[in-house]
Design a protein around this motif. Structure first.
Motif, PDB file in Angstrom:
ATOM      1  N   ARG A  32       0.816  -1.214   0.000  1.00  0.00           N
ATOM      2  CA  ARG A  32       0.000   0.000   0.000  1.00  0.00           C
ATOM      3  C   ARG A  32       0.856   1.273   0.000  1.00  0.00           C
ATOM      4  N   LYS A  33       1.918   1.285   0.818  1.00  0.00           N
ATOM      5  CA  LYS A  33       2.743   2.492   0.895  1.00  0.00           C
ATOM      6  C   LYS A  33       3.433   2.768  -0.424  1.00  0.00           C
ATOM      7  N   ALA A  34       3.919   1.721  -1.085  1.00  0.00           N
ATOM      8  CA  ALA A  34       4.567   1.901  -2.382  1.00  0.00           C
ATOM      9  C   ALA A  34       3.564   2.394  -3.417  1.00  0.00           C
ATOM     10  N   LEU A  35       2.344   1.864  -3.372  1.00  0.00           N
ATOM     11  CA  LEU A  35       1.308   2.284  -4.310  1.00  0.00           C
ATOM     12  C   LEU A  35       0.908   3.733  -4.062  1.00  0.00           C
ATOM     13  N   ASP A  36       0.782   4.101  -2.797  1.00  0.00           N
ATOM     14  CA  ASP A  36       0.492   5.500  -2.451  1.00  0.00           C
ATOM     15  C   ASP A  36       1.559   6.437  -3.028  1.00  0.00           C
ATOM     16  N   ALA A  37       2.827   6.050  -2.846  1.00  0.00           N
ATOM     17  CA  ALA A  37       3.926   6.889  -3.314  1.00  0.00           C
ATOM     18  C   ALA A  37       3.929   6.990  -4.832  1.00  0.00           C
ATOM     19  N   ASP A  38       3.684   5.875  -5.513  1.00  0.00           N
ATOM     20  CA  ASP A  38       3.641   5.886  -6.975  1.00  0.00           C
ATOM     21  C   ASP A  38       2.494   6.758  -7.477  1.00  0.00           C
ATOM     22  N   ALA A  39       1.345   6.663  -6.827  1.00  0.00           N
ATOM     23  CA  ALA A  39       0.195   7.477  -7.232  1.00  0.00           C
ATOM     24  C   ALA A  39       0.491   8.956  -7.065  1.00  0.00           C
ATOM     25  N   GLU A  40       1.183   9.317  -5.998  1.00  0.00           N
ATOM     26  CA  GLU A  40       1.557  10.714  -5.776  1.00  0.00           C
ATOM     27  C   GLU A  40       2.506  11.202  -6.862  1.00  0.00           C
ATOM     28  N   ARG A  41       3.502  10.381  -7.203  1.00  0.00           N
ATOM     29  CA  ARG A  41       4.453  10.772  -8.250  1.00  0.00           C
ATOM     30  C   ARG A  41       3.765  10.881  -9.609  1.00  0.00           C
ATOM     31  N   PHE A  42       2.834   9.993  -9.866  1.00  0.00           N
ATOM     32  CA  PHE A  42       2.094  10.041 -11.128  1.00  0.00           C
ATOM     33  C   PHE A  42       1.303  11.336 -11.247  1.00  0.00           C
ATOM     34  N   ALA A  43       0.572  11.686 -10.195  1.00  0.00           N
ATOM     35  CA  ALA A  43      -0.222  12.920 -10.227  1.00  0.00           C
ATOM     36  C   ALA A  43       0.657  14.135 -10.480  1.00  0.00           C
ATOM     37  N   GLU A  44       1.800  14.169  -9.831  1.00  0.00           N
ATOM     38  CA  GLU A  44       2.728  15.288 -10.026  1.00  0.00           C
ATOM     39  C   GLU A  44       3.251  15.333 -11.453  1.00  0.00           C
ATOM     40  N   ALA A  45       3.524  14.157 -12.024  1.00  0.00           N
ATOM     41  CA  ALA A  45       4.106  14.089 -13.363  1.00  0.00           C
ATOM     42  C   ALA A  45       3.125  14.505 -14.450  1.00  0.00           C
ATOM     43  N   VAL A  46       1.823  14.177 -14.282  1.00  0.00           N
ATOM     44  CA  VAL A  46       0.881  14.378 -15.387  1.00  0.00           C
ATOM     45  C   VAL A  46      -0.065  15.558 -15.189  1.00  0.00           C
ATOM     46  N   TRP A  47      -0.095  16.144 -14.014  1.00  0.00           N
ATOM     47  CA  TRP A  47      -1.112  17.159 -13.709  1.00  0.00           C
ATOM     48  C   TRP A  47      -1.242  18.220 -14.804  1.00  0.00           C
ATOM     49  N   SER A  48      -0.164  18.813 -15.214  1.00  0.00           N
ATOM     50  CA  SER A  48      -0.221  19.961 -16.126  1.00  0.00           C
ATOM     51  C   SER A  48      -0.767  19.602 -17.506  1.00  0.00           C
ATOM     52  N   ARG A  49      -0.686  18.341 -17.895  1.00  0.00           N
ATOM     53  CA  ARG A  49      -1.186  17.946 -19.210  1.00  0.00           C
ATOM     54  C   ARG A  49      -2.415  17.040 -19.133  1.00  0.00           C
ATOM     55  N   PHE A  50      -2.924  16.858 -17.927  1.00  0.00           N
ATOM     56  CA  PHE A  50      -3.994  15.890 -17.696  1.00  0.00           C
ATOM     57  C   PHE A  50      -5.333  16.513 -17.356  1.00  0.00           C
ATOM     58  N   MET A  51      -5.300  17.687 -16.706  1.00  0.00           N
ATOM     59  CA  MET A  51      -6.524  18.271 -16.165  1.00  0.00           C
ATOM     60  C   MET A  51      -7.150  19.279 -17.129  1.00  0.00           C
ATOM     61  N   ARG A  52      -8.453  19.191 -17.306  1.00  0.00           N
ATOM     62  CA  ARG A  52      -9.152  20.101 -18.211  1.00  0.00           C
ATOM     63  C   ARG A  52      -9.280  21.493 -17.567  1.00  0.00           C
ATOM     64  N   PRO A  53      -8.810  22.539 -18.228  1.00  0.00           N
ATOM     65  CA  PRO A  53      -8.869  23.871 -17.616  1.00  0.00           C
ATOM     66  C   PRO A  53     -10.280  24.370 -17.371  1.00  0.00           C
TER      67      PRO A  53
END
Length: 220
Positions: A90-111
């Protein structure tokens, strides 16, 4: 309620108010509504890498072949969880999910979706994300948004806190979205507005005073 920032990764979701207090909510689907594409598939692909993706997809062939017979989206999603994430802590998955959100946020979210989200925040609305994606992978996005609540599919973990490849409840789509909202806020919950983009949002949209189907179209 104060205005919530949408780009601050340190923002935490406001603790959900008691169901005895909260009766009016604004519900947002996540994938394809707040985002430009399915977040869970994108997360699995990002985490696995090209070779890992190919190997896991090969393991999914039996489940894919069985899908036309049962048409159960939750079943094939659970098979994907087992193939890509089975045994992950779970902790590794939590950390991966956090890194993913940081990596894709700027190109992923509809303005335009973020603008609507912020507008409801300024009005003091209780904003809840209701998604078929696993809560654990959407949670970092919900924190960045300052969501008041997140309702999604619940991934199962074993006694050692590792992914089993199953879910602890139904896939959170269709009528399950409204069941989850009623479970969280009571049978008399008032959905002031709801936003979605697929048939999996039909019941939630039908319950809303202001339904918004595919109203967000802008890309980052």
């Amino acid at each position: 309620m104060s205005d919530m920032g949408i780009t601050d990764p340190k923002r935490q979701p406001v603790e959900s108010r008691s169901p005895a207090v909260v009766r009016q909510v604004v519900a947002f689907d996540f994938d394809g509504t707040l985002t430009v594409r399915d977040s869970f598939t994108a997360f699995l692909k990002w985490r696995a890498g090209p070779l890992g993706w190919a190997l896991a997809m090969a393991r999914l062939i039996p489940a894919a072949l069985a899908y036309p017979a049962h048409r159960d989206r939750g079943r094939i999603k659970a098979a994907a969880v087992a193939a890509f994430l089975g045994g992950t802590g779970r902790k590794a998955l939590d950390a991966d999910a956090e890194r993913f959100a940081e990596a894709v946020w700027s190109r992923f979210m509809r303005p335009d979706a973020l603008a609507c989200w912020d507008d409801w925040g300024r009005k003091g609305a209780h904003r809840v994300i209701v998604t078929a994606s696993p809560e654990i992978t959407v949670a970092p996005f919900a924190r960045r948004l300052g969501a008041e609540n997140l309702l999604g599919t619940h991934m199962a973990f074993d006694d050692t806190d590792r992914v089993t490849g199953a879910f602890t409840g139904p896939n959170c789509r269709g009528e399950e979205k409204m069941r989850r909202l009623r479970a969280a806020y009571g049978d008399d919950v008032l959905v002031l507005a709801a936003y979605g983009d697929t048939s999996g949002d039909t019941e939630m949209l039908a319950a809303a005073e202001q339904p918004g189907f595919r109203v967000f179209r802008k890309r980052p």
